[in-house]
Scaffold this motif. Structure first.
Motif, short mmCIF file in Angstrom:
data_model
loop_
_atom_site.label_atom_id
_atom_site.label_comp_id
_atom_site.label_asym_id
_atom_site.label_seq_id
_atom_site.Cartn_x
_atom_site.Cartn_y
_atom_site.Cartn_z
N SER A 1 2.05 -36.81 -25.23
CA SER A 1 2.31 -37.55 -23.99
C SER A 1 1.19 -38.51 -23.65
CB SER A 1 2.53 -36.58 -22.83
OG SER A 1 1.34 -35.86 -22.53
N GLN A 2 0.01 -38.30 -24.27
CA GLN A 2 -1.13 -39.17 -24.00
C GLN A 2 -1.63 -39.88 -25.26
OE1 GLN A 2 -3.90 -37.67 -20.87
NE2 GLN A 2 -2.81 -35.73 -21.14
N GLY A 3 -0.77 -39.94 -26.26
CA GLY A 3 -1.08 -40.72 -27.45
C GLY A 3 -1.87 -40.01 -28.52
N PHE A 4 -1.98 -38.69 -28.43
CA PHE A 4 -2.70 -37.92 -29.44
C PHE A 4 -1.70 -37.20 -30.35
CE2 PHE A 4 -5.66 -38.60 -26.06
CZ PHE A 4 -6.91 -38.67 -26.66
N THR A 5 -2.13 -36.91 -31.57
CA THR A 5 -1.25 -36.25 -32.52
C THR A 5 -1.77 -34.90 -32.98
OG1 THR A 5 -2.30 -37.37 -34.41
CG2 THR A 5 -0.39 -38.46 -33.41
N GLU A 6 -3.07 -34.65 -32.82
CA GLU A 6 -3.67 -33.40 -33.32
C GLU A 6 -4.55 -32.78 -32.25
OE1 GLU A 6 -4.26 -30.28 -34.77
OE2 GLU A 6 -3.44 -31.47 -36.43
N ALA A 7 -4.22 -31.54 -31.87
CA ALA A 7 -4.99 -30.86 -30.83
C ALA A 7 -5.40 -29.45 -31.22
CB ALA A 7 -4.17 -30.79 -29.54
N LYS A 8 -5.05 -29.02 -32.43
CA LYS A 8 -5.35 -27.66 -32.86
C LYS A 8 -6.59 -27.57 -33.73
CE LYS A 8 -1.64 -26.09 -30.86
NZ LYS A 8 -1.74 -25.32 -29.62
N ARG A 9 -7.02 -28.69 -34.26
CA ARG A 9 -8.21 -28.69 -35.10
C ARG A 9 -8.98 -30.00 -34.89
NH1 ARG A 9 -7.64 -31.46 -40.12
NH2 ARG A 9 -5.55 -32.34 -40.40
N GLY A 10 -10.28 -29.96 -35.21
CA GLY A 10 -11.10 -31.14 -35.06
C GLY A 10 -10.96 -32.08 -36.23
N CYS A 11 -11.45 -33.28 -36.06
CA CYS A 11 -11.38 -34.29 -37.12
C CYS A 11 -12.28 -33.94 -38.29
CB CYS A 11 -11.77 -35.65 -36.55
SG CYS A 11 -12.03 -36.96 -37.77
N CYS A 12 -13.47 -33.40 -38.01
CA CYS A 12 -14.46 -33.20 -39.07
C CYS A 12 -14.18 -31.96 -39.90
CB CYS A 12 -15.86 -33.09 -38.46
SG CYS A 12 -17.16 -33.24 -39.70
N GLY A 13 -14.12 -32.12 -41.23
CA GLY A 13 -13.87 -31.01 -42.13
C GLY A 13 -12.49 -30.42 -41.90
N THR A 14 -12.40 -29.09 -41.99
CA THR A 14 -11.12 -28.44 -41.70
C THR A 14 -10.85 -28.43 -40.20
OG1 THR A 14 -12.08 -26.23 -41.45
CG2 THR A 14 -11.46 -26.91 -43.67
N GLY A 15 -11.92 -28.64 -39.40
CA GLY A 15 -11.76 -28.68 -37.96
C GLY A 15 -11.53 -27.34 -37.31
N LYS A 16 -11.84 -26.26 -38.03
CA LYS A 16 -11.60 -24.91 -37.50
C LYS A 16 -12.86 -24.28 -36.91
CE LYS A 16 -7.26 -24.75 -38.80
NZ LYS A 16 -6.18 -24.75 -37.80
N VAL A 17 -13.98 -24.44 -37.58
CA VAL A 17 -15.22 -23.83 -37.08
C VAL A 17 -16.40 -24.79 -37.17
CG1 VAL A 17 -14.57 -21.44 -37.57
CG2 VAL A 17 -15.66 -22.82 -39.37
N GLU A 18 -16.18 -26.01 -37.61
CA GLU A 18 -17.29 -26.93 -37.88
C GLU A 18 -17.98 -27.44 -36.64
OE1 GLU A 18 -14.52 -27.37 -41.41
OE2 GLU A 18 -14.35 -27.03 -39.27
N PHE A 19 -19.28 -27.21 -36.54
CA PHE A 19 -20.13 -27.90 -35.57
C PHE A 19 -21.60 -27.74 -35.94
CE2 PHE A 19 -19.28 -23.72 -33.82
CZ PHE A 19 -20.49 -23.27 -33.34
#
Length: 352
Positions: free
Chosen positions: A286-304
């Protein structure tokens, strides 16, 4: 939101006309305290694994430089600085430039891995909130030497102070530390943090601060890392963690109300991070996003950290503008824009 943004823009233009055409920000300075969500680079100068001074962090920032921001681009506080009329951002306080020409626009005392509970900062070799307040005292002395005591006092009193706290205390400490979660309930831990917050604002008030904003906890259960660690295989938000966030936010809002009554010349407001981020996560399209379950970097699951989000991370997305999260904990610049826009309603009362 557009109406409020236009009002702020008109205020900046009005001040520009009042000063011979030179644009003046709505407040003389912006100071930020807290954790990695508002850290602009103090982590660059610390011996900690929680760092963001390497690609792909900063790939969409000015000059495509990794500055120590845990984001692909601007933080919500950077965008707030833009709205207030600043042409540059408060520097990391530990950086060499923070003791020079940038003194008059404020400074960033925040640190990755930092929390209100000093043990959180100790665990990650970060700057505790207690130490951040000490650095602010040091800053005031430097400011007085540069600007003179009278102007320094005016700058300190008129500036905006943004405090971001709690997320690191819970995600990086309480939930994974049996010495805490087995001996204290969430409410007891929350009460402890809120008590420290009250004391911190009291100290800031004593040092001259009169315009204070504090961010709420985000929906902790919707962070990709939290879903991975505590979701038991589910891809949805962890409802218990979100309930913890909401209860904590209610306690903190009550503390803010109490502080505003205690100090009648203190402008203090709650910046609600929870609502806009939860809306993005639960209805991104609804606000123009397509991915909200994972981050962009790497697998986006635990990366920081450098080990999991780095230039060689497999799977890093090519375009972060449609991702709610940049890494597994921190929002993307696009999400930060949405969050910053939602804060305008609360913020306009602090700067007018």
């Amino acid at each position: 939101m557009e109406v409020i943004r236009c009002l702020l823009l008109l205020a900046v233009l009005f001040l520009a006309g009042a000063h011979g055409g030179e644009a003046q920000p709505l407040v003389p300075g912006l100071f930020t305290f807290g954790d990695s969500s508002v850290d602009v680079g103090n982590n660059d100068y610390l011996h900690t694994l929680i760092k963001a001074d390497f690609p792909p962090y900063g790939r969409d920032f000015q000059g495509r430089v990794a500055t120590g921001r845990f984001c692909n681009g601007k933080l919500a506080t950077d965008i707030t600085a833009d709205t207030l009329g600043f042409t540059s951002y408060p520097p990391a306080y530990l950086s060499p430039e923070a003791s020079g020409q940038n003194l008059l626009i404020g400074a960033n005392f925040a640190s990755a891995g930092s929390g209100y509970y000093d043990h959180t900062a100790l665990m990650y070799h970060a700057i505790s909130f207690t130490q951040q307040l000490e650095y602010f005292k040091e800053y005031q002395s430097k400011l007085a030497a540069v600007a003179g005591s009278s102007q320094a006092k005016s700058i300190v009193t008129g500036s905006l102070y943004i405090i971001s706290f709690g997320a690191s205390d819970f995600v990086q400490n309480y939930y994974i530390n049996p010495l805490l979660f087995k001996t204290q309930t969430v409410d007891q831990f929350s009460d402890r943090l809120v008590s420290i917050f009250r004391n911190s604002v009291t100290q800031l008030y004593g040092m001259g601060a009169r315009r204070v904003a504090v961010t709420t906890l985000p929906p902790l259960g919707c962070l990709p890392a939290a879903i991975t660690l505590f979701g038991h295989g589910s891809s949805g938000c962890v409802s218990k963690l979100n309930s913890d966030s909401q209860r904590f936010n209610s306690k903190m809002s009550a503390a803010v109300d109490s502080l505003s009554k205690q100090y009648h010349d203190l402008k203090i407001a709650v910046f609600d991070i929870y609502t806009p981020l939860y809306s993005l996560v639960t209805s991104p399209e609804s606000q123009g996003f397509t991915e909200a379950k994972r981050g962009c970097c790497g697998t986006g699951k635990v990366e920081f950290t450098v080990f999991l989000c780095n230039p060689k991370s497999v799977g890093t997305c090519s375009n972060a503008t449609t991702y709610v999260f940049w890494d597994a904990v921190h929002p993307s610049e696009a999400a930060n824009q949405v969050i910053a826009d939602s804060l305008l309603t609360e913020g306009i009362n602090l700067v007018t």
